[in-house]
Design an enzyme around this catalytic site. Structure first.
Site, mmCIF file in Angstrom:
data_model
loop_
_atom_site.group_PDB
_atom_site.id
_atom_site.type_symbol
_atom_site.label_atom_id
_atom_site.label_comp_id
_atom_site.label_asym_id
_atom_site.label_seq_id
_atom_site.Cartn_x
_atom_site.Cartn_y
_atom_site.Cartn_z
ATOM 1 N N GLY A 169 0.830 -1.209 0.000
ATOM 2 C CA GLY A 169 0.000 0.000 0.000
ATOM 3 C C GLY A 169 0.856 1.247 0.000
ATOM 4 O O GLY A 169 1.972 1.265 -0.515
ATOM 5 N N GLY A 170 0.314 2.292 0.625
ATOM 6 C CA GLY A 170 1.000 3.590 0.622
ATOM 7 C C GLY A 170 2.370 3.530 1.266
ATOM 8 O O GLY A 170 3.204 4.429 1.048
ATOM 9 N N GLY A 405 18.221 14.351 -31.334
ATOM 10 C CA GLY A 405 17.825 14.839 -30.010
ATOM 11 C C GLY A 405 18.668 14.203 -28.919
ATOM 12 O O GLY A 405 18.937 14.814 -27.879
ATOM 13 N N ALA A 406 19.106 12.967 -29.163
ATOM 14 C CA ALA A 406 19.889 12.279 -28.145
ATOM 15 C C ALA A 406 21.258 12.936 -27.969
ATOM 16 O O ALA A 406 21.827 12.938 -26.871
ATOM 17 C CB ALA A 406 20.054 10.806 -28.521
#
Ligand code: HXC
Length: 517
Positions: A169-170, A405-406
């Site tokens: 859970g959290g 772009g790389a």
């Protein structure tokens, strides 16, 4: 006084016993150590000082007031690791399942308060059933306090989590909010937001605990885990090794160490490690090992997004963060996971004054619907942002392909790189030869009597023009073209030159601006 001391000793012995003999036995039977055994391994002998030893739950619901356990399921304090102060909270599964209630959370809060005041790292050893059900909303509030502390400390002091038990859970979000997560392999260790039972009910999907949230899954598929280890002892050793590269806080430099390596040595076999034929793949880590001091490289996220390699090393004793494309995986192209991995690492290094060294050999971003639909634009932007935002020294070495772009994402001058070198084998262009030629000569190729021949010819011309470092160097975009064997020397010299680098950014809030003027 003797009587009082006797009483104190007996109460302390009770606190030291955690949940008692039976629970400790059960813990050992699962192959797990107790919270205190872990702490004993973490700190230099005899340096641990405990705080809030006698704290206990103030809750009365479900008979909690009848429990007489000290510590409230967590052991907290500070000690020395290799002579440097560090703080710890170590959840005690033997005591109330290590669950987090109000007092448990306030103990962790106290650890953070002190660690932030003195500027020292926090190591959280997690082994817990999660939010303590009997304490209702108060335990959720407790998690809020832990998360807030994680965020307030982020970029101020290093935070390391060791996953040494369950997290459901959290409860998984505190580990995720810290800088590094070390997780032990094995049935007793797992983390997921929703467990197998609910997964089955909601989705009809049958999955085991380990297949849903074991260390292998998180280290190789989800990228949640930075270091996967075989034992708790190894987890602690890894935390210590990691700390040896980190400053205690964001106001300090990372620790210099005389590694004994020769400062200005040539890089042995550099030429043979990197094939000049850019169609051939190789493992960039071999080059990293050859360049850095004594070949020692602490790789982060070793099993995830392997097309990019990141980690810590030293050059002439000074800590650096390495970001390198690895053509052994997906040809070294950047995808969503690689961008996320690099961005997070770069931002960490920037926060803790660790200079960045990029080693470039990438054909570009991975194309296709999978990447586009999942948001390569969104994720790729994070990497650009991280490099541009970083004010630490930034050194780039292009060893082979650096396309599109790389090329920018791996840190170039206009994005803020301080110095950029290239090997003679570097290829720098907007796109790879074949793709470029097919776009530039589309009509010509369609009209050609022998399109294959023409394609070959145009590719050769394109390569001659761009598949080298000199076109970019002539434009001043590359500072120097170097022999591969000199890679260590130029990095060392640039690091030394950049030692006192200061670079400012615009304030982002009016009050920030006011405090500067
Ligand atoms: C209260 C708990 C508990 C919990 C375990 N215990 N989890 N008590 N609240 N959440 C207690 C058990 O009753 C038991 O008490 C002791 O801890 C050890 O647990 P066992 O079940 O005996 O151990 P084991 O068989 O190893 O199983 C471990 C476990 C299981 C898988 C973690 O206990 C479990 O499923 N617990 C619930 C996990 C969970 O759903 N937590 C809430 C998640 S939601 P005795 O007295 O017998 O020793 C959450 C929200 C956080 O955490 C929100 C933050 C935003």
């Amino acid at each position: 006084m003797d009587k009082l001391i006797e009483e104190m000793k007996s109460l302390k012995a009770k606190a030291m016993a955690g949940g008692g003999e039976d629970k400790i036995k059960a813990q050992h039977e699962k192959g797990k150590m107790t919270a205190r055994e872990r702490i004993a391994l973490l700190f230099d002998e005899g340096t641990f000082s405990e705080i809030m030893t006698f704290a206990r739950t103030q809750s009365t619901e479900f008979g909690l007031d009848k429990t007489d356990l000290y510590g409230d399921g967590v052991v907290t304090g500070w000690g020395k690791i290799d002579g440097r102060t560090a703080f710890v909270y170590s959840q005690d599964f033997t005591s109330l399942g290590g669950t987090l209630g109000e007092m448990h959370a306030s103990k962790i809060g106290k650890v953070y308060e002190l660690a932030l005041k003195v500027g020292a790292p926090v190591i959280g050893i997690n082994d817990s059933g999660g939010a303590r059900i009997q304490e209702g909303a108060a335990s959720l509030e407790g998690y809020g306090l832990v998360f807030k502390n994680n965020v307030m400390a982020s970029g101020v002091i290093p935070q390391i989590t060791i996953m040494a038990g369950p997290a459901a859970g959290g409860a998984v979000y505190s580990p995720a909010l810290t800088d590094f997560l070390i997780m032990v392999k094995g049935d007793a260790y797992y983390m997921f937001v929703t467990g197998p039972e609910i997964t089955k009910v909601v989705l009809g999907e049958d999955v085991s605990m380990q297949d849903l949230g074991g260390a292998v899954v998180h280290a190789s598929k989800s990228g949640v885990v930075h270091f996967m280890v075989d034992s708790e002892q190894e987890a602690i050793n890894t935390a210590k090794r990691l700390l040896s590269y980190l400053p205690s806080n964001n106001m300090e430099e990372p620790p210099y160490m005389d590694t004994g390596d020769t400062n200005d040595r040539e890089v042995k076999d550099a030429e043979s490690i990197v094939p000049t034929d850019s169609a051939k793949t190789f493992d960039i880590r071999d080059l990293v090992y050859a360049v850095v001091d004594n070949g020692e490289f602490l790789e982060v996220h070793k099993h995830w997004a392997q097309n990019i390699t990141v980690g810590f090393a030293r050059v002439a004793g000074n800590v650096v963060g390495i970001v390198a494309n690895n053509s052994a995986y997906a040809s070294g192209a950047i995808d969503i996971d690689a961008a996320d991995k690099a961005a997070r690492f770069i931002r960490f290094c920037d926060a803790f004054n660790i200079p960045l060294v990029s080693i470039v050999d990438t054909p570009g971003y991975i194309p296709g619907t999978d990447q586009e639909y999942r948001g390569i634009i969104r994720h790729g932007a994070k990497m650009l942002y991280a490099f541009a935002e970083a004010t630490v020294p930034k050194i780039t070495v292009v060893v082979r392909r650096s396309y599109g772009g790389a090329h920018i994402a791996m840190s170039i001058k206009s994005l803020g790189a301080d110095v950029i070198y290239a090997w003679p084998s570097a290829e720098i262009a907007v796109t790879g030869p074949e793709g470029a030629v097919r776009i530039l000569y589309k009509k010509e190729l369609q009209a050609a009597s022998n399109p294959d021949e023409l394609l070959k010819q145009r590719i050769a011309e394109y390569k001659k023009l761009f598949a080298n470092p000199y076109w970019a160097a002539k434009k001043g975009l590359i500072d120097d073209v170097i022999e591969p064997k000199d890679t260590r020397k130029v990095i060392m010299s640039a690091l030394s030159m950049l030692k006192n680098k200061r670079e400012y950014r615009y304030p982002k809030k009016a009050w920030e601006y006011a405090s500067l003027t």
